[in-house]
Design a protein around this motif. Structure first.
Motif, PDB file in Angstrom:
ATOM      1  N   LEU A  22      35.039  24.721  26.387  1.00  0.00           N
ATOM      2  CA  LEU A  22      36.132  23.776  26.196  1.00  0.00           C
ATOM      3  C   LEU A  22      35.690  22.410  26.684  1.00  0.00           C
ATOM      4  O   LEU A  22      35.174  22.265  27.780  1.00  0.00           O
ATOM      5  N   VAL A  23      35.891  21.397  25.845  1.00  0.00           N
ATOM      6  CA  VAL A  23      35.526  20.030  26.174  1.00  0.00           C
ATOM      7  C   VAL A  23      36.780  19.174  26.044  1.00  0.00           C
ATOM      8  O   VAL A  23      37.433  19.184  24.996  1.00  0.00           O
ATOM      9  N   GLU A  24      37.109  18.461  27.106  1.00  0.00           N
ATOM     10  CA  GLU A  24      38.280  17.587  27.079  1.00  0.00           C
ATOM     11  C   GLU A  24      37.815  16.144  26.947  1.00  0.00           C
ATOM     12  O   GLU A  24      36.979  15.670  27.709  1.00  0.00           O
ATOM     13  N   GLU A  25      38.352  15.456  25.945  1.00  0.00           N
ATOM     14  CA  GLU A  25      38.007  14.064  25.697  1.00  0.00           C
ATOM     15  C   GLU A  25      39.309  13.299  25.491  1.00  0.00           C
ATOM     16  O   GLU A  25      40.002  13.514  24.503  1.00  0.00           O
ATOM     17  N   GLU A  26      39.627  12.452  26.431  1.00  0.00           N
ATOM     18  CA  GLU A  26      40.899  11.734  26.461  1.00  0.00           C
ATOM     19  C   GLU A  26      42.032  12.751  26.403  1.00  0.00           C
ATOM     20  O   GLU A  26      42.135  13.588  27.276  1.00  0.00           O
ATOM     21  N   ASN A  27      42.881  12.719  25.393  1.00  0.00           N
ATOM     22  CA  ASN A  27      43.986  13.671  25.326  1.00  0.00           C
ATOM     23  C   ASN A  27      43.744  14.772  24.292  1.00  0.00           C
ATOM     24  O   ASN A  27      44.674  15.381  23.794  1.00  0.00           O
ATOM     25  N   THR A  28      42.482  15.037  23.957  1.00  0.00           N
ATOM     26  CA  THR A  28      42.124  16.052  22.972  1.00  0.00           C
ATOM     27  C   THR A  28      41.221  17.090  23.611  1.00  0.00           C
ATOM     28  O   THR A  28      40.333  16.754  24.385  1.00  0.00           O
ATOM     29  N   ILE A  29      41.444  18.354  23.283  1.00  0.00           N
ATOM     30  CA  ILE A  29      40.605  19.440  23.787  1.00  0.00           C
ATOM     31  C   ILE A  29      39.890  20.073  22.597  1.00  0.00           C
ATOM     32  O   ILE A  29      40.511  20.433  21.599  1.00  0.00           O
ATOM     33  N   TYR A  30      38.569  20.191  22.703  1.00  0.00           N
ATOM     34  CA  TYR A  30      37.752  20.805  21.663  1.00  0.00           C
ATOM     35  C   TYR A  30      37.221  22.140  22.173  1.00  0.00           C
ATOM     36  O   TYR A  30      36.831  22.262  23.330  1.00  0.00           O
ATOM     37  N   GLU A  31      37.180  23.127  21.296  1.00  0.00           N
ATOM     38  CA  GLU A  31      36.568  24.409  21.625  1.00  0.00           C
ATOM     39  C   GLU A  31      35.251  24.486  20.850  1.00  0.00           C
ATOM     40  O   GLU A  31      35.231  24.480  19.623  1.00  0.00           O
ATOM     41  N   ILE A  32      34.141  24.523  21.567  1.00  0.00           N
ATOM     42  CA  ILE A  32      32.809  24.493  20.968  1.00  0.00           C
ATOM     43  C   ILE A  32      32.245  25.913  20.919  1.00  0.00           C
ATOM     44  O   ILE A  32      32.212  26.614  21.929  1.00  0.00           O
ATOM     45  N   ASP A  33      31.782  26.324  19.753  1.00  0.00           N
ATOM     46  CA  ASP A  33      31.139  27.624  19.577  1.00  0.00           C
ATOM     47  C   ASP A  33      29.673  27.482  19.990  1.00  0.00           C
ATOM     48  O   ASP A  33      28.887  26.815  19.311  1.00  0.00           O
ATOM     49  N   MET A  34      29.302  28.071  21.101  1.00  0.00           N
ATOM     50  CA  MET A  34      27.960  27.892  21.654  1.00  0.00           C
ATOM     51  C   MET A  34      26.883  28.530  20.779  1.00  0.00           C
ATOM     52  O   MET A  34      25.761  28.037  20.720  1.00  0.00           O
ATOM     53  N   GLU A  35      27.199  29.588  20.071  1.00  0.00           N
ATOM     54  CA  GLU A  35      26.230  30.200  19.164  1.00  0.00           C
ATOM     55  C   GLU A  35      25.895  29.230  18.029  1.00  0.00           C
ATOM     56  O   GLU A  35      24.738  29.076  17.650  1.00  0.00           O
ATOM     57  N   CYS A  36      26.897  28.540  17.532  1.00  0.00           N
ATOM     58  CA  CYS A  36      26.681  27.544  16.481  1.00  0.00           C
ATOM     59  C   CYS A  36      25.812  26.404  17.004  1.00  0.00           C
ATOM     60  O   CYS A  36      24.921  25.930  16.307  1.00  0.00           O
ATOM     61  N   VAL A  37      26.055  25.972  18.226  1.00  0.00           N
ATOM     62  CA  VAL A  37      25.264  24.898  18.834  1.00  0.00           C
ATOM     63  C   VAL A  37      23.804  25.333  18.954  1.00  0.00           C
ATOM     64  O   VAL A  37      22.894  24.577  18.617  1.00  0.00           O
ATOM     65  N   ARG A  38      23.561  26.558  19.393  1.00  0.00           N
ATOM     66  CA  ARG A  38      22.181  27.062  19.518  1.00  0.00           C
ATOM     67  C   ARG A  38      21.477  27.103  18.159  1.00  0.00           C
ATOM     68  O   ARG A  38      20.312  26.725  18.042  1.00  0.00           O
ATOM     69  N   LYS A  39      22.199  27.527  17.120  1.00  0.00           N
ATOM     70  CA  LYS A  39      21.608  27.586  15.781  1.00  0.00           C
ATOM     71  C   LYS A  39      21.246  26.195  15.276  1.00  0.00           C
ATOM     72  O   LYS A  39      20.177  25.992  14.701  1.00  0.00           O
TER      73      LYS A  39
END
Length: 52
Positions: free
Chosen positions: A8-25
């Motif tokens: 989970l990444v919070e940026e200002e008033n927005t929260i993003y859910e990052i798929d770590m497997e996708c990031v690794r690929k």
């Protein structure tokens, strides 16, 4: 130790859910492209060369 599948990444008033497997690929694809294409940047580190 088990790796988390999402981050989970919070940026200002927005929260993003990052798929770590996708990031690794994506990182693996970039590494493969970089080695296949060779060096993309010029050997000289100068950006603004004097052409006069």
């Amino acid at each position: 130790m088990e790796q988390r599948r999402t981050k989970l990444v919070e940026e200002e008033n927005t929260i993003y859910e990052i798929d770590m497997e996708c990031v690794r690929k994506k990182e693996e694809q970039r590494r493969q492209q970089k080695t296949a294409c060779g060096r993309k940047r010029p050997v000289s580190g100068r950006r603004n060369e004097d052409l006069s």
